[in-house]
Design an enzyme around this catalytic site. Structure first.
Site, PDB file in Angstrom:
ATOM      1  N   GLY A  40       0.793  -1.219   0.000  1.00 51.85           N
ATOM      2  CA  GLY A  40       0.000   0.000   0.000  1.00 51.85           C
ATOM      3  C   GLY A  40       0.828   1.273   0.000  1.00 51.85           C
ATOM      4  O   GLY A  40       0.282   2.354  -0.195  1.00 51.85           O
TER       5      GLY A  40
ATOM      6  N   SER B 267       5.810 -10.939  -5.362  1.00 55.63           N
ATOM      7  CA  SER B 267       4.755 -10.898  -6.372  1.00 55.63           C
ATOM      8  C   SER B 267       5.010  -9.770  -7.347  1.00 55.63           C
ATOM      9  O   SER B 267       5.793  -8.858  -7.085  1.00 55.63           O
ATOM     10  CB  SER B 267       3.410 -10.695  -5.685  1.00 55.63           C
TER      11      SER B 267
ATOM     12  N   ALA C 170       3.140  -6.614  -9.310  1.00 54.62           N
ATOM     13  CA  ALA C 170       2.038  -5.720  -8.962  1.00 54.62           C
ATOM     14  C   ALA C 170       0.771  -6.130  -9.705  1.00 54.62           C
ATOM     15  O   ALA C 170       0.834  -6.535 -10.868  1.00 54.62           O
ATOM     16  CB  ALA C 170       2.400  -4.285  -9.345  1.00 54.62           C
TER      17      ALA C 170
ATOM     18  N   SER D   5      -0.921  -2.073  -7.931  1.00 58.09           N
ATOM     19  CA  SER D   5       0.037  -1.027  -7.526  1.00 58.09           C
ATOM     20  C   SER D   5       1.005  -0.751  -8.672  1.00 58.09           C
ATOM     21  O   SER D   5       1.042  -1.492  -9.645  1.00 58.09           O
ATOM     22  CB  SER D   5       0.794  -1.498  -6.285  1.00 58.09           C
TER      23      SER D   5
ATOM     24  N   ASP E 273     -10.442  -6.657   0.803  1.00 57.36           N
ATOM     25  CA  ASP E 273      -9.118  -6.716   1.388  1.00 57.36           C
ATOM     26  C   ASP E 273      -9.278  -6.859   2.894  1.00 57.36           C
ATOM     27  O   ASP E 273      -8.888  -5.985   3.651  1.00 57.36           O
ATOM     28  CB  ASP E 273      -8.361  -5.431   1.014  1.00 57.36           C
TER      29      ASP E 273
ATOM     30  N   LYS F 204      -3.060   1.071   3.657  1.00 58.26           N
ATOM     31  CA  LYS F 204      -4.109   0.053   3.837  1.00 58.26           C
ATOM     32  C   LYS F 204      -4.638   0.067   5.261  1.00 58.26           C
ATOM     33  O   LYS F 204      -5.827  -0.090   5.502  1.00 58.26           O
ATOM     34  CB  LYS F 204      -3.533  -1.340   3.556  1.00 58.26           C
TER      35      LYS F 204
END
Lengths: 497, 497
Positions: free
Chosen positions: A172, A198, A200, A203, A260, A292
């Site tokens: 975030g 990971s 994006a 993001s 989320d 977040k």
């Protein structure tokens, strides 16, 4: 029997089958409106959502088309004959219905649900139903069951030594690329840190996208083990390892829905860490108004949930709550973030101090998993490894072991500076807005696109002085990003006191 | 700009757009994983889920494909140039998120949600999220808001006279084709009853499917008004009238998910009745162990919700709770059910008594909306209209006014009898099982497929005596249906006392 045809369409983690409306063998409309169809041949079968084809050039009457994922999952060559039937509900369907009705599910029920999700037996709307039902209520034991089930369904990496340490940030905050500094520091100390990251999704950059500006990240588990045996660390894309295939499917629904929840987040993160063979983990939870997690109370709740599931699954887990009030470092977007990382590792005078400090904080806590460094000596050791260039040398070894990136990436050459509209002091920077503009500029797909910040919170600015520079490669992206930045830069400048 | 191409794929009420992975203008992967894209041209635009195409024969690099529904909704010719962007969330997105978090929504919020659903601005997974969130909690005021919003968003039929009466059964009982008897009885009395019905989605026959065995049902609102002006009644498919487009979209998600809450049911049924211009309505709620409603307590709750929303929307509404313990009549499947209906109308000795009695009960209650027949005289009048052949003549006029069906339909010629495996008395017949077997046999897509029941609950049977006959047209359907019937016929035969 219908002839199998591969349809070159990527339906993004949902199996789709195509059948002609005029199929002489099956009345396609009979299947429409039902949950799914089953496509079979000699005991092999997959479930798929049906699309009816009205164009014989797309699909002849006597053929059954499968989207790319479904075709690969069935694993038969084109032209094979297959049969079609209304799909029986997956074994875990009753458990999902029970969850929709508000029941607490058992560990066995979560295992069944996650197996069916990983095997693509559910459509996206069915997964959405499960996620929404879970979002409204999950006990801590259910989060634990879900985590274990998700970890169990994918590959599991094994390592010859212990501890296997890891760090994870819940995300975030643009530019928060500490992993790429923490990994070489920890590896330089001699502790094994095989980091899978990971790419994006929503993001402007994931750690894998940023590392790819420096080295190859598309590495399979065998190569990964080889790299780690030589360098103690790696920073690779986790997608190849297939650590939590159910999570990949869940994410393909969570992201577009904007779901989320704490519970899903903990299960998603910890299932991947368990599958990756981690024994010790630091979780970074940034707190800020556009992050977040927006309050310390929320962060404390999330921390307890991480700790509970960590304890129950035998993971030594510590949570670090950090300042998430603005982007970290200067660059936002893969190439710009990689530049910041390298400046920190190289102890450059232009290195962003906040990125350096956060990386040292997190690396220090990881190093304190080493009994010799307990009691606060981890931070000192981390700084030593960074200041002496040991971390930079470890990074060079890692980059060399992973090999060069398949492409080389340059900073986007279309640029525009966004300037302060008054004299004053930067009061706040909206993380969400900055991420949105960087994404519109083309990041992470264009690695050289993004935003280069010139000012941070507390910095004095004069009217007309640049706050940041937008970089883009493509003219449309450049236009969209600069238009959005012009309408609201994401910066608030307060009159100086 | 991309060239627009129509892709002949029916994605069942979800807009899908196709873009090449190698598109030179947009990086298709940038959009993947997001909620939707917006396809625009000069202010016209639609939202669509993105599928990425890897096969240039399916879609050239510089084209943008749209599935049938999306193509028609955009309303531009092939070859027009369009632009693509990440879609902004629909206006009602925040309201849906609030519902997911458990908030009670206002009438305005439901209006916004339903407008966006009807305009295909949501993907199926987003609609699933809304439905599951609503399934867990809706206040009665929310059901009312939802009903009004759904009725407001489609067409509204208007009629020159009053009352406009209607009947509706909540479904679940095979063979329960009372509408086709009630409509001619009521029309013969001179009361206007313009009946719009649905086609089956998961059952072996809807009233529209069954009526189509006798007459054309695909009738638009203008023709419908013309027919009703001549005959006082009609029995047509409601799909042409577009009475509740949002409901059609919701159903495309509810059915595969198996969601069937009281609240959704009431809003769905009453929104269509309001849009159809009904002023008086009888709702038939069958209760039985294999029916949708399994207890009288459940039925009483549902009744109160129907009455509440009916009262608030100015609909004169009465609920009739009926026996739903077994299929009604003998036939299950369009041709067989139409045969039963005609036998009742023609007062044939072989007419099923239960179908006749139920139709008279419901027609009687409707006739009592006529002030002259209040106080219980409706049933007597209904029987008179049926016994004298007035109802049969009204049906002939309706069939003639609607015109002949575009095809003619014959009973499926592949037959097999299912026999009792012991002497005794039929104790129960499983409605769900019978419906399932009839559907596997091909109903309603094959109108002549289905089941002809020879025995009902309470009938004595001898071992080897046929319980029912399966009819099918296609060999695969015949095999599936008879295999399922052989594994469990749906009949329970108890030893005679």
């Amino acid at each position: 029997m219908l002839k199998l045809r591969r349809i070159g369409v990527d339906t993004y983690r949902e199996n789709v089958a195509y059948l002609s409306r005029d199929c002489p063998l099956y009345r396609a409309e009979k299947f429409q409106g039902l949950a799914k169809i089953e496509v079979s041949k000699n005991g092999r079968s997959i479930l798929a959502v049906l699309n009816i084809v009205d164009d014989l050039q797309l699909l002849p009457r006597d053929e059954l088309g499968l989207s790319e994922q479904a075709f690969h999952q069935l694993g038969l060559p084109e032209g094979e004959t297959v049969t079609v039937a209304q799909a029986a509900p997956p074994a875990s369907r009753d458990a999902i219905r029970a969850k929709v009705l508000g029941r607490v599910l058992s560990a066995e029920e979560y295992e069944a649900i996650i197996r069916d999700i990983a095997a693509n037996r559910y459509s996206k709307m069915e997964i959405a139903a499960f996620l929404i039902a879970s979002a409204s209520f999950l006990t801590t034991d259910e989060v634990l069951s879900l985590t274990r089930a998700m970890a169990a369904v994918g590959n599991r990496l094994t390592w010859p030594d212990r501890p296997i340490v890891d760090k994870h940030c819940i995300g975030g905050i643009p530019g928060n690329r500490t992993s790429m500094i923490v990994v070489p520091i920890v590896a330089a100390h001699g502790v094994t840190i095989p980091k899978t990251s990971s790419r994006a999704i929503t993001s402007p950059a994931g750690t894998a996208d940023t590392m790819e500006a420096l080295a190859r990240v598309d590495v399979d588990p065998d190569e990964m083990r080889d790299i780690v045996s030589r360098t103690r660390g790696c920073i690779v894309w986790g997608g190849r390892a297939n650590l939590s295939p159910a999570d990949d499917v869940l994410i393909s629904v969570e992201r577009p829905l904007g779901i989320d929840t704490r519970e899903q987040m903990v299960a998603s993160i910890l299932s991947k860490k368990l599958a990756a063979g981690s024994t010790h983990l630091i979780v970074d939870i940034p707190v800020g108004p556009s992050s977040k997690i927006r309050s310390h109370l929320e962060a404390a709740r999330l921390r307890k949930l991480f700790e509970f599931v960590g304890d129950q699954t035998g993971l030594t887990l510590e949570v670090q709550i950090t300042d998430g009030r603005q982007p970290v470092g200067y660059g936002v977007g893969p190439v710009l973030e990689a530049r910041d990382v390298m400046r920190v590792l190289e102890n450059s005078p232009s290195a962003p101090a906040d990125l350096r400090q956060r990386a040292l904080l997190l690396a220090g806590r990881i190093l304190e998993f080493d009994p010799r460094l307990r009691g606060g000596r981890g931070h000192e050791r981390a700084r030593e490894l960074l200041d002496t260039g040991a971390a930079a040398r470890a990074m060079s070894r890692i980059v060399e072991a992973q090999g060069p990136s398949p492409e080389s990436y340059a900073l986007g050459t279309r640029t525009r500076d966004l300037s302060a509209d008054r004299d004053g002091v930067v009061e706040s920077v909206d993380c969400y807005r900055i991420a949105r503009i960087a994404r519109l500029a083309g990041a992470p797909a264009d690695k050289g696109a993004g935003i280069d910040l010139f000012k941070k919170v507390g910095d004095p600015v004069q009217k007309g002085e640049p706050l940041y520079r937008v970089h883009a490669a493509h003219p449309t992206d450049f236009r969209f990003a600069t238009e959005m930045a012009a309408s609201d830069s994401g910066y608030r400048v307060a009159a100086a006191a």
